[in-house]
Enzyme design. Structure first.
Site, PDB file in Angstrom:
ATOM      1  N   GLU A  73       4.384 -31.267  21.918  1.00 19.91           N
ATOM      2  CA  GLU A  73       5.658 -32.001  21.873  1.00 19.91           C
ATOM      3  C   GLU A  73       6.507 -31.586  20.676  1.00 19.91           C
ATOM      4  O   GLU A  73       7.665 -31.962  20.586  1.00 19.91           O
ATOM      5  CB  GLU A  73       5.395 -33.517  21.822  1.00 19.91           C
ATOM      6  CG  GLU A  73       4.927 -34.064  23.139  1.00 19.91           C
ATOM      7  CD  GLU A  73       4.885 -35.581  23.175  1.00 19.91           C
ATOM      8  OE1 GLU A  73       5.096 -36.220  22.124  1.00 19.91           O
ATOM      9  OE2 GLU A  73       4.614 -36.118  24.256  1.00 19.91           O
ATOM     10  N   LEU A 133       3.926 -29.789  11.436  1.00 21.49           N
ATOM     11  CA  LEU A 133       3.295 -28.489  11.195  1.00 21.49           C
ATOM     12  C   LEU A 133       4.021 -27.420  11.998  1.00 21.49           C
ATOM     13  O   LEU A 133       4.383 -27.626  13.153  1.00 21.49           O
ATOM     14  CB  LEU A 133       1.821 -28.534  11.595  1.00 21.49           C
ATOM     15  CG  LEU A 133       0.910 -29.403  10.727  1.00 21.49           C
ATOM     16  CD1 LEU A 133      -0.525 -29.337  11.226  1.00 21.49           C
ATOM     17  CD2 LEU A 133       0.968 -28.969   9.268  1.00 21.49           C
ATOM     18  N   SER A 134       4.259 -26.291  11.351  1.00 24.33           N
ATOM     19  CA  SER A 134       4.935 -25.171  11.992  1.00 24.33           C
ATOM     20  C   SER A 134       4.481 -23.883  11.318  1.00 24.33           C
ATOM     21  O   SER A 134       4.241 -23.867  10.107  1.00 24.33           O
ATOM     22  CB  SER A 134       6.454 -25.322  11.818  1.00 24.33           C
ATOM     23  OG  SER A 134       7.102 -24.081  12.054  1.00 24.33           O
ATOM     24  N   GLN A 194      12.437 -14.103  22.783  1.00 29.18           N
ATOM     25  CA  GLN A 194      12.850 -15.479  22.518  1.00 29.18           C
ATOM     26  C   GLN A 194      13.434 -15.655  21.128  1.00 29.18           C
ATOM     27  O   GLN A 194      13.800 -16.759  20.744  1.00 29.18           O
ATOM     28  CB  GLN A 194      11.718 -16.469  22.771  1.00 29.18           C
ATOM     29  CG  GLN A 194      10.597 -16.451  21.753  1.00 29.18           C
ATOM     30  CD  GLN A 194       9.460 -17.357  22.192  1.00 29.18           C
ATOM     31  OE1 GLN A 194       8.733 -17.071  23.141  1.00 29.18           O
ATOM     32  NE2 GLN A 194       9.303 -18.492  21.526  1.00 29.18           N
ATOM     33  N   ARG A 230       6.272 -21.571  10.634  1.00 29.40           N
ATOM     34  CA  ARG A 230       7.324 -21.161   9.698  1.00 29.40           C
ATOM     35  C   ARG A 230       7.215 -21.855   8.337  1.00 29.40           C
ATOM     36  O   ARG A 230       7.863 -21.433   7.384  1.00 29.40           O
ATOM     37  CB  ARG A 230       8.705 -21.430  10.293  1.00 29.40           C
ATOM     38  CG  ARG A 230       9.058 -20.514  11.452  1.00 29.40           C
ATOM     39  CD  ARG A 230      10.500 -20.732  11.886  1.00 29.40           C
ATOM     40  NE  ARG A 230      10.945 -19.722  12.828  1.00 29.40           N
ATOM     41  CZ  ARG A 230      10.793 -19.808  14.144  1.00 29.40           C
ATOM     42  NH1 ARG A 230      10.189 -20.854  14.674  1.00 29.40           N
ATOM     43  NH2 ARG A 230      11.240 -18.852  14.939  1.00 29.40           N
ATOM     44  N   LEU A 265      -1.769 -19.510  13.413  1.00 32.37           N
ATOM     45  CA  LEU A 265      -2.270 -20.792  13.928  1.00 32.37           C
ATOM     46  C   LEU A 265      -2.500 -21.810  12.811  1.00 32.37           C
ATOM     47  O   LEU A 265      -2.931 -21.463  11.712  1.00 32.37           O
ATOM     48  CB  LEU A 265      -3.579 -20.575  14.696  1.00 32.37           C
ATOM     49  CG  LEU A 265      -3.517 -19.642  15.902  1.00 32.37           C
ATOM     50  CD1 LEU A 265      -4.863 -19.651  16.645  1.00 32.37           C
ATOM     51  CD2 LEU A 265      -2.393 -20.005  16.863  1.00 32.37           C
ATOM     52  N   GLY A 310      -1.798 -27.845  14.346  1.00 33.23           N
ATOM     53  CA  GLY A 310      -1.065 -28.218  15.560  1.00 33.23           C
ATOM     54  C   GLY A 310      -1.590 -27.407  16.736  1.00 33.23           C
ATOM     55  O   GLY A 310      -1.957 -27.958  17.788  1.00 33.23           O
ATOM     56  N   HIS A 311      -1.671 -26.084  16.554  1.00 34.40           N
ATOM     57  CA  HIS A 311      -2.227 -25.225  17.604  1.00 34.40           C
ATOM     58  C   HIS A 311      -3.682 -25.619  17.900  1.00 34.40           C
ATOM     59  O   HIS A 311      -4.113 -25.667  19.052  1.00 34.40           O
ATOM     60  CB  HIS A 311      -2.229 -23.760  17.162  1.00 34.40           C
ATOM     61  CG  HIS A 311      -0.873 -23.179  16.883  1.00 34.40           C
ATOM     62  ND1 HIS A 311      -0.459 -22.836  15.616  1.00 34.40           N
ATOM     63  CD2 HIS A 311       0.157 -22.870  17.707  1.00 34.40           C
ATOM     64  CE1 HIS A 311       0.758 -22.331  15.675  1.00 34.40           C
ATOM     65  NE2 HIS A 311       1.168 -22.345  16.930  1.00 34.40           N
TER      66      HIS A 311
HETATM   67  P1  AMP Z   1       4.171 -21.452  18.781  1.00 35.99           P
HETATM   68  O1  AMP Z   1       3.045 -20.612  18.280  1.00 35.99           O
HETATM   69  O2  AMP Z   1       5.051 -21.985  17.705  1.00 35.99           O
HETATM   70  O3  AMP Z   1       4.907 -20.800  19.919  1.00 35.99           O
HETATM   71  O4  AMP Z   1       3.490 -22.748  19.404  1.00 35.99           O
HETATM   72  C1  AMP Z   1       2.510 -22.655  20.397  1.00 35.99           C
HETATM   73  C2  AMP Z   1       2.247 -24.029  20.958  1.00 35.99           C
HETATM   74  O5  AMP Z   1       1.784 -24.877  19.913  1.00 35.99           O
HETATM   75  C3  AMP Z   1       3.513 -24.687  21.529  1.00 35.99           C
HETATM   76  O6  AMP Z   1       3.181 -25.391  22.708  1.00 35.99           O
HETATM   77  C4  AMP Z   1       3.918 -25.612  20.417  1.00 35.99           C
HETATM   78  O7  AMP Z   1       4.664 -26.734  20.854  1.00 35.99           O
HETATM   79  C5  AMP Z   1       2.561 -26.044  19.881  1.00 35.99           C
HETATM   80  N1  AMP Z   1       2.711 -26.543  18.503  1.00 35.99           N
HETATM   81  C6  AMP Z   1       3.260 -25.903  17.442  1.00 35.99           C
HETATM   82  N2  AMP Z   1       3.277 -26.713  16.361  1.00 35.99           N
HETATM   83  C7  AMP Z   1       2.754 -27.906  16.754  1.00 35.99           C
HETATM   84  C8  AMP Z   1       2.528 -29.155  16.111  1.00 35.99           C
HETATM   85  N3  AMP Z   1       2.842 -29.370  14.835  1.00 35.99           N
HETATM   86  N4  AMP Z   1       1.962 -30.147  16.839  1.00 35.99           N
HETATM   87  C9  AMP Z   1       1.646 -29.956  18.148  1.00 35.99           C
HETATM   88  N5  AMP Z   1       1.828 -28.812  18.814  1.00 35.99           N
HETATM   89  C10 AMP Z   1       2.384 -27.791  18.136  1.00 35.99           C
END
Ligand code: AMP
Length: 281
Positions: free
Chosen positions: A149, A185-186, A61, A188, A33, A36-37
């Site tokens: 988004e 933010l990611s 996925q 990864r 996390l 963003g999360h």
């Molecule tokens: P994930 O853990 O990558 O599957 O993401 C879980 C949720 O968090 C998804 O709805 C993503 O779109 C959201 N998310 C991930 N990174 C961001 C970000 N930088 N800004 C907004 N939402 C995010």
């Protein structure tokens, strides 16, 4: 903060701790996390009486097994962040709980929504996303579910899933959160080298340049320019960059449509996606 690992536990917990009262706001995640999360969780906390987040790295996925293996897993820190964000409960299932012995997904065909961009470049990815979101929604029974988004195509597909299958969940879209330097933010991003992280700034930089130039030439010409420009940047391996109608996911033909740019690249062998609204109508 409650932690549960099996769907059956949730009904009892919800009854004993919350007396089944109030709306449930749900944030599905794959963990690792970041802010963003956190923004999604904080919104779910604010808008609902009960907030639930899940942490599950969904194997179906991932189109590449190395990506699944290398996906960052930071459960301890994730639980701390969820708790600090005010989350009431975290669902942390195991793969066998969600899939039993058959780790497979059904096909999801929503036309251009599932066949273009990520759908075209990551075979089976959205089949896995739709399969797990169905299962997670069935387990958590949320009133509202929060999606970022950042994964713009995924968000559109979840909306379509909920509509087609009358799942009765209000899908809430949350804005993309960037680092101060513009990088989306990611989870990864932690796999990028310091140089790779610098190189990755070309992604959001290109998107911003595209937005500034929107309306000057046709969307098709601008997309071509964007592809050429981004592919020339150091350390960037371009997968796709398209300007699409953000409602239909067809290629944008004019500026009289709501146009969004979506992009995927590899940096240091790490796949990164980003997107930006170019123009509204
Ligand atoms: P994930 O853990 O990558 O599957 O993401 C879980 C949720 O968090 C998804 O709805 C993503 O779109 C959201 N998310 C991930 N990174 C961001 C970000 N930088 N800004 C907004 N939402 C995010």
């Amino acid at each position: 903060m409650l932690i549960f690992t099996r769907p059956e536990e949730w009904g009892a917990l919800r009854k004993s701790y919350f007396d089944h009262r109030g709306s449930v706001g749900y944030v599905p995640t794959m963990g690792a996390l970041h802010q963003g999360h956190q923004s999604l969780i904080e919104r779910a906390v604010k808008e609902n009486e009960i907030s639930v987040c899940s942490i599950f790295v969904n194997p179906t996925q991932f189109d590449k097994s190395a990506d699944l293996q290398n996906y960052p897993r930071t459960l301890h820190a994730d639980l701390t962040m969820a708790e600090e964000s005010g989350c009431d409960a975290v669902f942390v299932p195991e793969v066998k709980t969600m899939y039993g012995h058959a780790v497979v997904s059904g096909a999801a065909d929503y036309g251009a929504l599932t066949s273009t961009l990520e759908g075209a470049h990551r075979p089976g990815h959205f089949d896995g996303v739709v399969t797990i979101v169905r299962k997670l929604f069935a387990a958590v029974e949320p009133d509202r579910a929060y999606f970022g988004e950042k994964d713009f195509q995924q968000l559109a597909i979840i909306r379509e899933l909920v509509k087609r299958e009358s799942l009765g969940v209000d899908v809430v879209s949350c804005k993309l959160i960037r680092d101060v330097d513009g990088l989306a933010l990611s989870s990864r991003n932690v796999r990028l080298s310091p140089q790779g992280r610098m190189n990755a700034l070309a992604i959001s930089d290109t998107l911003r340049q595209l937005r500034l130039r929107s309306g000057e030439v046709s969307p098709e010409m601008l997309a071509k320019w964007g592809r050429r420009h981004l592919a020339q940047q150091k350390g960037i391996e371009l997968e796709y960059l398209e300007l699409i109608n953000e409602q239909t996911f067809d290629k944008a033909e004019s500026w009289d449509e709501p146009v969004r740019a979506l992009v995927a690249v590899c940096v240091d062998g790490v796949r990164l996606i980003d997107n930006m609204l170019m123009s509204t109508v």
